[in-house]
Design a protein around this motif. Structure first.
Motif: not given
Length: 287
Positions: A27-31, A266-277
């Motif tokens: 994930f960090l490499m992708n960012v 990256t944007v998709l991963a962040l959206i998934i993290i926010v939705v989960t939270f």
């Protein structure tokens, strides 16, 4: 107590290392790649936030999230609602009248699509929905291009995903119903409550934790859906079924625009993290 706690942490080390190697580091490499212009070969060139600026102005990106909203309805909301009714009917009606074996057999039939590989299920549905020789058109006497018509493609994919996703909530809800105290139902029957009233006032409140779990996991699955889109439509016709995960893949591997594809991922991963939270916070308040 502290010594015992330290002992427990030792058993977590392999999982933590695997989590770092498989999830955190990629994930960090992708960012990092999302801040570059890179074709996948050679040295990446740092361009800062240019990929994200381009992303905000890209109509295809926003359109892909609109399609994702439809898939959340098809993969999370509709299967959860139908799964609740089916699980309650199998547990409370079919199980009592025809025996637990019949209920278990029907539960397995609903869950079967989850066991099938996505590629196999997608190919079979592609045959069934073919405009010339597909079984759907042949049975109903229609002449529709289900996956080739921009006006029908997304709705067709949504219908296929309802079929594919339905078994998961049924199994989870039936497992949850087994922990509900039968005394609640017996008291309701003595008071003359109908099946629907028992379902609404007893079943749903008692298995609310399972409902949260199903909604969360199915919403995440809908946000990152890729396999069915790849097999059925490849994001087409036009961009009628384009979703963020496939849009990212398209830029990564077909357009060799790794930086832009990384920004989308990256944007998709962040959206998934926010939705989960948000889901977890709502569940904590409810409890």
């Amino acid at each position: 107590m502290r010594m015992r706690t330290r002992g427990y942490w030792l058993y977590l080390i392999p999982s933590l290392l695997l989590f770092l190697a498989v999830i955190v580091v990629p994930f960090l490499m992708n960012v990092g790649a999302s801040f570059t212009r890179w074709s996948g070969v050679g040295t990446p060139r740092w361009i800062g936030f240019d990929n994200y600026t381009r992303l905000l102005a890209d109509e295809r990106f926003w359109q892909s999230f609109q399609h994702n909203a439809g898939l959340i309805v098809a993969m999370a909301i509709v299967p959860t609602a139908i799964g609740l009714v089916l699980a309650a009917a199998l547990f409370d009606y079919i199980g009592r009248r025809f025996g637990p074996r019949t209920a278990s057999a029907l539960r397995a039939m609903y869950y079967l699509p989850q066991v099938l590989p996505v590629a196999v299920a997608g190919v079979v549905w592609g045959w069934m929905l073919h405009p010339s020789y597909g079984a759907v058109n042949q049975i109903f006497g229609l002449d529709l291009d289900w996956l080739g018509d921009p006006g029908l493609a997304l709705a067709t994919v949504m219908a296929v995903m309802v079929w594919f996703q339905l078994g998961y909530p049924v199994v989870i809800f039936m497992a949850g119903l087994q922990r509900v105290d039968p005394a609640y139902y017996e008291a309701a029957e003595i008071d003359g409550a109908s099946w629907w009233r028992k379902f609404w006032h007893i079943t749903i409140p008692q298995i609310r934790p399972e409902i949260f779990v199903v909604l969360l996991t199915c919403t995440i699955a809908a946000l990152k859906v890729f396999g069915p889109i790849f097999v059925l439509t490849r994001g087409g016709p036009g961009n009628a079924t384009m979703v963020p995960s496939y849009f990212s893949y398209l830029n990564f591997f077909q357009k060799s625009n790794v930086g832009y594809g990384s920004a989308i991922a990256t944007v998709l991963a962040l959206i998934i993290i926010v939705v989960t939270f948000l889901f977890l916070r709502v569940q904590e308040r409810d409890q």
